[in-house]
Design a protein around this motif. Structure first.
Motif, mmCIF file in Angstrom:
data_model
loop_
_atom_site.group_PDB
_atom_site.id
_atom_site.type_symbol
_atom_site.label_atom_id
_atom_site.label_comp_id
_atom_site.label_asym_id
_atom_site.label_seq_id
_atom_site.Cartn_x
_atom_site.Cartn_y
_atom_site.Cartn_z
ATOM 1 N N PHE A 1 -14.696 -1.669 -13.830
ATOM 2 C CA PHE A 1 -13.470 -1.042 -13.345
ATOM 3 C C PHE A 1 -13.669 0.471 -13.203
ATOM 4 N N SER A 2 -13.347 0.979 -12.017
ATOM 5 C CA SER A 2 -13.456 2.423 -11.768
ATOM 6 C C SER A 2 -12.146 3.029 -11.271
ATOM 7 N N HIS A 3 -11.138 2.197 -11.034
ATOM 8 C CA HIS A 3 -9.851 2.683 -10.518
ATOM 9 C C HIS A 3 -8.704 2.063 -11.315
ATOM 10 N N LEU A 4 -7.645 2.833 -11.442
ATOM 11 C CA LEU A 4 -6.362 2.316 -11.911
ATOM 12 C C LEU A 4 -5.362 2.492 -10.781
ATOM 13 N N THR A 5 -4.693 1.405 -10.394
ATOM 14 C CA THR A 5 -3.652 1.482 -9.376
ATOM 15 C C THR A 5 -2.307 1.314 -10.036
ATOM 16 N N ILE A 6 -1.395 2.236 -9.748
ATOM 17 C CA ILE A 6 -0.055 2.216 -10.342
ATOM 18 C C ILE A 6 0.972 2.018 -9.243
ATOM 19 N N ARG A 7 1.815 0.994 -9.399
ATOM 20 C CA ARG A 7 2.929 0.789 -8.470
ATOM 21 C C ARG A 7 4.208 1.267 -9.145
ATOM 22 N N HIS B 1 0.813 -1.227 0.000
ATOM 23 C CA HIS B 1 0.000 0.000 0.000
ATOM 24 C C HIS B 1 0.845 1.276 0.000
ATOM 25 N N GLU B 2 2.128 1.158 0.316
ATOM 26 C CA GLU B 2 2.959 2.356 0.314
ATOM 27 C C GLU B 2 3.285 2.769 -1.120
ATOM 28 N N ASP B 3 3.173 4.074 -1.380
ATOM 29 C CA ASP B 3 3.531 4.687 -2.670
ATOM 30 C C ASP B 3 2.668 4.200 -3.830
ATOM 31 N N MET B 4 1.498 3.634 -3.519
ATOM 32 C CA MET B 4 0.615 3.150 -4.587
ATOM 33 C C MET B 4 -0.269 4.307 -5.071
ATOM 34 N N SER C 1 -3.804 8.375 -3.585
ATOM 35 C CA SER C 1 -2.938 7.227 -3.305
ATOM 36 C C SER C 1 -3.637 6.349 -2.279
ATOM 37 N N VAL C 2 -3.191 5.117 -2.204
ATOM 38 C CA VAL C 2 -3.785 4.203 -1.223
ATOM 39 C C VAL C 2 -3.537 4.716 0.190
#
Length: 820
Positions: free
Chosen positions: A640-646, A464-467, A676-677
């Motif tokens: 889908f309503s979110h895009l998560t980028i790592r 969850h950090e920096d996501m 962000s998360v």
């Protein structure tokens, strides 16, 4: 006579400068804490009281069955099917539904993300708004019409009239503005509530919502959200209890049995409590706790005053004797001492108000509040402050006043009070009470801090950090570019992985459906939390499979395609992934037993079956006070309503800049909504931090006041024991021994205060910790909080008394024996 009381009171107060300073300090802090706690609690409880007939307006709540594992006892919403059936059975009832949505609203070439409230027309019969332009009569009964607040109208049309203009909702519906209403005050749950910030902006009909979205709000018993509410306005003569019973009877008659296993019953809460949802959900009486904290600080300050006044009274015994000899009556003496106490309290209140004037804007900014404090223009506030000061003054001065006034003249003149034990016992009892309250608050603050730290630092089972999260990917005008945007972002050198989903961690929304084994019946279904994810979701969040495999692009049944996208046809089977808890709830233990098993569900109408192809490790996606939930993952792109980028390690800022550039190139007509998360975590975590800060702040104030009182009391006691100390030194006692004797005298009541406060603090903190599914341990580790509070209070007391002890102990015996 009264003027004489004031004159003498001021003269005596000024003579005792040290006692005056200590008493003013303690009472100022106590009154400040008490008044601050009450004005902020009053503000929270004043929400929506400006509405006409607010006492008759209520919100329909759903009581959650504890066996469902939902995690909270109630929610401020009800299924959308309820209002139509209730209205049908009670034609005279005034009931309306409310759906808050943030959608893309266009005006000409301008496009904004805007809060829109979709309501039944009866909503305007429940809440009376003031129109500044247009006509609210029969508003929203015509399709494709809308009402705007002044703020929303200014955003879209500037200084031009909004009435008659047309807005476009989600590029699907043209809506005419027929009225502009005045902005609501800040203390409305339509402006702000403690867990959501959806401001009233544009009001449109529920028909418009169904026109621009795929939401089905008629006849469904499967939607439930804090942003979807149902309001009822009681008729004249109706009671909350009576209508609550009617509401629940209708629910029990129409809801199916499976629904009742989740929502056991419905009930009403007054609209003025609508902003307090977080406290209702947690079961913590937030406003009552705030008032109690303020009251405890004031109690410590009052005890401090009584203690010092009692000690000071020993030195005024002869004054009382002389006054009585000269003819003063007991009631006159009582009036004199009470006047002195009231004068000191009024001075302290004046100083407290000066501090509050400074602190209120600071607290408003920190908590995003709009509390106003106008003690000299608001009659109610002024009466509260003056009456508080008078009551505190009378309580503080009553015991010393009656103690001295009832002394016989001979006893007062002989000063026998100085050698009596009763006054000493009283002082020790008051010190015990003061420090008992302080230690109770310190232990509570430490436990809450430890629980918060545990909640913040625990391993939730996923990255969850920096996501980085891009929101609202399902909006029209954006979702068409979803694939292109994701592919472009995935190619960025600063990005390690990209995943699409219907929900991201720490969002407190629950999408649940029942699943049961093939060959079983729906009555045996197990409630599961649903999440729609893509192929990269597990890898992006670092989720590990225990058994089976991830979704694959080359297997058609790994993908759920909505029927409307396939001409109304449904797939024969869809592959799913679940967590280990879900597998165990279905009876598959070990998890490998779940692979290849077929399930049925009440979830997707017409869908035949679901096959388990993977079982993943458990992860607490909701966090905070929630326990582990059973999860089912389905690959369903339409949701889908979110895009998560790592990002790659250490490249968060670079990734954010590159993502923004890609967005502006692919979707230039819409602003990016990025978070962000960790920011989603912090948004709710700040509530618990605020609670910790409040308790810690009040604990610090209580200790400060208690130590100030102990400082003054120890100075008095040390002086009264000067001759004893001289004799001890002549008999061979050392300076350190005498200092230890004096310090121990005041350490004993503080030690006793700890013994009394610990059990109470333990019971109170158990009630608090019971709210959390994952809580800090008890046993030996739990005792550390009590030991730290105890040692800290003893050291603080010793340091406070130590200066007096050393000063007296260092006197030469000859000076001590010449005392008096």
């Amino acid at each position: 006579m009264f003027k004489n009381y004031i004159t003498v009171a001021l003269r005596n107060i000024i003579k005792q400068k040290t006692h005056l300073a200590i008493n003013l300090f303690g009472l100022t802090i106590g009154l400040m804490g008490f008044v601050l706690a009450n004005i902020f609690a009053d503000y929270e409880e004043s929400y929506d009281t400006f509405f006409k007939d607010f006492e008759r307006i209520h919100v329909v709540y759903s009581k959650i069955d504890p066996a469902s594992g939902f995690g909270v006892p109630e929610i401020n919403g009800v299924n959308s099917a309820f209002a139509p059936v209730y209205r049908a059975e009670n034609p005279d009832a005034v009931i309306a539904r409310y759906y808050a949505r943030e959608i893309v609203v266009g005006q000409g070439e301008l496009q904004f993300y805007q809060d829109v409230q979709f309501i039944d027309p009866e909503f305007l019969d429940i809440f009376v708004f003031e129109a500044v332009d247009g006509n609210l009569k029969d508003a929203l009964r015509r399709p494709n019409t809308a009402i705007m607040t002044e703020q929303a109208a200014a955003r879209f049309f500037g200084n031009e009239p909004a009435v008659g203009k047309v807005l476009t909702f989600s590029s699907k519906a043209d809506v005419e503005v027929i009225a502009v209403i005045r902005n609501l005050p800040a203390n409305s749950h339509f402006s702000f509530s403690i867990i959501e910030d959806t401001k009233l902006g544009i009001l449109a009909s529920t028909q418009t919502l169904t026109q621009i979205s795929n939401e089905t709000i008629e006849g469904t018993w499967f939607d439930l959200s804090t942003s979807d509410r149902t309001y009822i306005k009681l008729a004249e003569g109706e009671t909350k209890a009576g209508v609550s019973d009617k509401v629940d009877v209708v629910y029990q008659r129409h809801a199916d049995e499976k629904r009742k296993e989740f929502i056991s019953n419905l009930f009403l809460r007054p609209v003025k409590e609508a902003n307090l949802l977080i406290w209702q959900v947690t079961g913590i009486p937030g406003m009552a706790v705030l008032r109690i904290l303020g009251g405890l600080i004031l109690v410590v300050a009052v005890i401090n005053f009584i203690n010092l006044a009692t000690a000071q009274a020993m030195g005024r015994a002869r004054e009382v004797g002389i006054r009585k000899t000269l003819g003063a009556r007991p009631r006159q003496l009582i009036a004199q001492f009470l006047t002195e106490a009231v004068v000191v309290t009024l001075l302290a209140m004046f100083l407290a108000l000066a501090m509050i004037e400074y602190l209120v804007p600071v607290i408003n900014q920190a908590l995003d509040k709009s509390v106003t404090f106008s003690p000299f223009t608001d009659l109610g506030t002024l009466v509260f402050l003056v009456s508080t000061a008078l009551v505190v003054g009378l309580l503080s001065g009553s015991y010393p006043a009656f103690l001295l006034a009832r002394l016989p003249s001979s006893t007062a003149l002989s000063a026998e009070m100085k050698t009596g034990k009763r006054a000493g016992l009283l002082r020790r009892a008051l010190v015990v009470t003061q420090f008992g309250v302080s230690v109770f608050l310190v232990v509570s603050g430490l436990v809450i801090y430890a629980q918060n730290s545990h909640m913040r630092d625990q391993d939730y089972g996923f990255h969850h950090e920096d996501m980085i999260v891009i929101q609202r990917m399902n909006q029209d005008g954006i979702k068409e570019s979803y694939t292109a945007l994701k592919d472009e972002i995935a190619r960025l050198p600063s990005v390690a992985s990209v995943a699409g989903s219907s929900q991201v961690p720490f969002e407190q929304n629950h999408h649940r459906r029942g699943f049961w084994k093939d060959g079983g019946v729906a009555e045996d279904s197990v409630g599961m939390n649903m999440k729609y994810v893509d192929l990269e979701y597990l890898d992006t969040y670092g989720l590990k499979l225990l058994e089976g495999r991830n979704f694959r692009a080359d297997i058609p049944n790994d993908l759920l395609i909505d029927p409307e996208e396939e001409g109304g046809e449904v797939q024969g089977s869809v592959n799913i992934i679940m967590n280990a808890l879900a597998a165990r709830r279905l009876g598959f233990d070990p998890p490998a037993m779940a692979l290849g098993q077929t399930l049925l569900s009440d979830w997707f109408e017409g869908q035949a079956s679901y096959t388990i192809v993977g079982v993943m490790e458990d992860a607490n996606f909701l966090g905070f006070f929630n326990d582990m939930k059973p999860w089912v993952f389905v690959q369903r792109p339409a949701a889908f309503s979110h895009l998560t980028i790592r990002p790659t390690t250490g490249n968060v800022e670079a990734a954010v800049a590159e993502i923004d550039q890609v967005w502006s190139r692919i979707i230039p007509d819409y602003p990016i909504q990025r978070t962000s998360v960790d920011e989603l975590f912090d948004a709710l975590f700040k509530i618990f931090q605020g609670m910790n800060t409040a308790v810690a702040g009040f604990a610090g104030l209580a200790l400060l006041v208690a130590c100030a009182g102990l400082f003054g009391l120890s100075a008095f006691v040390a002086e009264t024991r000067t001759k004893e100390i001289g004799i001890r030194k002549v008999m061979g006692a050392t300076t350190s021994q005498i200092a230890q004797l004096l310090v121990w005298q005041f350490s004993k009541p503080v030690f006793l205060a700890n013994l009394l406060a610990w059990p109470l603090a333990y019971l109170a903190m158990q009630q608090y910790l019971n709210f959390f599914a994952d809580r800090i341990g008890e046993g030996a580790g739990f005792l550390i909080f009590f030991m730290v509070a105890g040692i800290f209070s003893l050291i603080l007391a010793a340091l406070t008394v130590g200066s007096h002890a050393l000063r007296i102990a260092r006197r030469t015996p000859v000076m001590a024996l010449r005392y008096e």
